[in-house]
Design a protein around this motif. Structure first.
Motif, PDB file in Angstrom:
ATOM      1  N   VAL A  14      -6.842  -1.550  -2.661  1.00  0.00           N
ATOM      2  CA  VAL A  14      -6.878  -2.337  -1.438  1.00  0.00           C
ATOM      3  C   VAL A  14      -8.318  -2.681  -1.064  1.00  0.00           C
ATOM      4  N   ALA A  71      -2.383   4.498   5.888  1.00  0.00           N
ATOM      5  CA  ALA A  71      -2.846   3.106   5.823  1.00  0.00           C
ATOM      6  C   ALA A  71      -1.732   2.153   6.240  1.00  0.00           C
ATOM      7  N   HIS A  72      -0.500   2.493   5.870  1.00  0.00           N
ATOM      8  CA  HIS A  72       0.655   1.684   6.256  1.00  0.00           C
ATOM      9  C   HIS A  72       0.847   1.707   7.775  1.00  0.00           C
ATOM     10  N   SER A 127      -2.626   9.038   2.130  1.00  0.00           N
ATOM     11  CA  SER A 127      -3.501   7.892   2.378  1.00  0.00           C
ATOM     12  C   SER A 127      -2.694   6.600   2.471  1.00  0.00           C
ATOM     13  N   GLY A 128      -1.738   6.426   1.550  1.00  0.00           N
ATOM     14  CA  GLY A 128      -0.912   5.232   1.578  1.00  0.00           C
ATOM     15  C   GLY A 128      -0.072   5.155   2.842  1.00  0.00           C
ATOM     16  N   VAL A 188       0.842  -1.202   0.000  1.00  0.00           N
ATOM     17  CA  VAL A 188       0.000   0.000   0.000  1.00  0.00           C
ATOM     18  C   VAL A 188       0.875   1.249   0.000  1.00  0.00           C
ATOM     19  N   THR A 213      -5.945   0.300   6.640  1.00  0.00           N
ATOM     20  CA  THR A 213      -6.666   0.948   5.544  1.00  0.00           C
ATOM     21  C   THR A 213      -7.946   1.646   6.011  1.00  0.00           C
ATOM     22  N   ALA A 217      -9.365   9.101  -0.666  1.00  0.00           N
ATOM     23  CA  ALA A 217      -9.094   7.671  -0.465  1.00  0.00           C
ATOM     24  C   ALA A 217      -8.873   6.956  -1.783  1.00  0.00           C
ATOM     25  N   LEU A 242      -6.256   4.208  -2.221  1.00  0.00           N
ATOM     26  CA  LEU A 242      -6.485   2.958  -1.501  1.00  0.00           C
ATOM     27  C   LEU A 242      -7.571   2.098  -2.131  1.00  0.00           C
TER      28      LEU A 242
END
Length: 420
Positions: A243, A367-368, A363-364, A47, A372, A237, A240
């Motif tokens: 994902v 999320a990491h 966002s990435g 991600v 997410t 978003a 993502l």
């Protein structure tokens, strides 16, 4: 107001060519974005890499921001756009060759994403500054909405088509993308040549910074541009979606394409409405309300586990974003003299890029760090907080009634000069 759109299309053939070019280039970009995103996630499963692709596309906006606006104000804007579309066609061709040979790597995707961002960094201010010269001022708000509808029309079909074609192989996406960019280039070159009236000043730091100074001198303009930066930066978003499609909503490339298309469905429907019935009153209150709805829709998408509900929420999100985008776009352009529009559009493009491509990186990264779903929900909450804060910081913008310059703003523009 009900005759606005027919009049726009019936009497302004150059605008039709411009609109079709926007459809072609937006379609190419959307297909390319879907393919690159799915390609790198399939290649690395990270991600964070999805976010890094967005960062690679955004960096050229920062590196070349001062020069992109100056170029748009000094040279033929239609030809600048055509050159940029040619470069993007070559990027798609490079992806065709590397995919066919099987010699495509993570690093190569990042390099091509950077090149794509560089081409778009020069294309955006040129096309934005070109539009006011194609239609009379009385039709400009409708033209902004209709121009936005071109992008949304492409965004509805292109991502779904890109996801569907990617299932047969990446080449099936990249070849049509290159053709679309060539078509857009031809349409831009067909636009009538206007008498040279753009700035002939040579590049200098003082001249290149003029756009920034102009925006800083107009609190309402600065508030509108920065609202989009921080609200969408936190609430975006899009990066993502691969994902969500693969791991949460349990679908494939075709589902990813539909998810990418869903916001455009809402945006397109809203752009048709706004082109026919432009917002001429209570513009500040309407814009802030739309941004707040965008934040709520982002939260709803983040907690959804239903594919179809997620699609519905993204439709609402896209409609709200379109209202904000049309008001902001028309407002900024109508507040800016023509000789400054390239430089102001370049700064505006940086803010838009930050809210989109840098938002993808944000966002990435979140999320990491947090996962997410929490990243998306926190982003939506952040959008709501930004909306409330900006209402306090820019009260005149929040209570603004019309898009046109007030007498005081017009006097300030004339006093400061367009090339300052």
């Amino acid at each position: 107001m009900s005759n606005t759109t027919p009049t726009l299309l019936r009497h302004h053939r150059p605008f039709i060519a411009f609109w079709l070019a926007r459809v072609a280039t937006a379609s190419g970009f959307q297909m390319l974005t879907v393919a690159i995103g799915w390609h790198i996630y399939k290649l690395t499963g990270s991600v964070l890499d999805l976010g890094l692709v967005g960062l690679a596309e955004f960096l050229p906006r920062v590196l070349f921001m001062l020069h992109t606006g100056h170029v748009a104000d000094r040279y033929n804007r239609a030809r600048i756009a055509a050159v940029c579309q040619t470069v993007q066609a070559l990027i798609a061709l490079a992806l065709v060759i590397s995919s066919y040979s099987g010699d495509i790597s993570r690093e190569m995707i990042f390099l091509l994403a950077f090149s794509l961002g560089a081409a778009r960094a020069f294309e955006m201010p040129a096309t934005q500054a070109l539009l006011p010269r194609l239609v009379p001022p009385s039709l400009f708000p409708a033209a902004v909405a209709a121009s936005a509808s071109a992008m949304q029309t492409a965004t509805i079909v292109a991502p779904a088509l890109g996801g569907f074609l990617f299932a047969f192989g990446s080449i099936w996406v990249y070849v049509p993308t290159a053709i679309l960019y060539v078509l857009a280039c031809g349409l831009m070159l067909s636009l009538p040549k206007h008498p040279a009236q753009q700035s002939k000043e040579k590049a200098s730091l003082n001249n290149l910074l003029a756009g920034i100074r102009f925006i800083r001198s107009r609190p309402d303009v600065f508030g509108a541009i920065s609202l989009d930066l921080f609200a969408v930066l936190l609430g975006g978003a899009t990066a993502l979606l691969p994902v969500f499609a693969k791991d949460i909503l349990m679908t494939g490339p075709w589902g990813l394409g539909l998810l990418r298309s869903a916001p455009a469905v809402g945006a397109l429907l809203m752009s048709f409405w706004l082109a026919r019935f432009p917002i001429n009153r209570h513009v500040g209150r309407t814009m802030f309300t739309a941004v707040a709805i965008f934040g709520v829709a982002t939260i709803a998408f983040g907690i959804s586990t239903s594919f179809w509900f997620s699609l519905l929420v993204l439709v609402v999100l896209g409609a709200a974003d379109m209202i904000s985008m049309v008001i902001r776009g028309a407002f900024v352009q109508l507040q800016t003299p023509d000789a400054m529009r390239g430089r102001v559009s370049a700064v505006n493009g940086l803010f838009i890029g930050a809210s989109n491509q840098l938002g993808e990186f944000e966002s990435g990264l979140t999320a990491h760090w947090f996962g997410t779903v929490p990243a998306v929900v926190l982003g939506g909450v952040g959008t709501l907080l930004v909306t409330g804060t900006w209402i306090k910081l820019f009260p005149t913008l929040a209570h603004r009634d019309t898009l046109e310059q007030t007498e005081q703003e017009l006097a300030a523009t004339q006093k400061s000069g367009v090339g300052a």
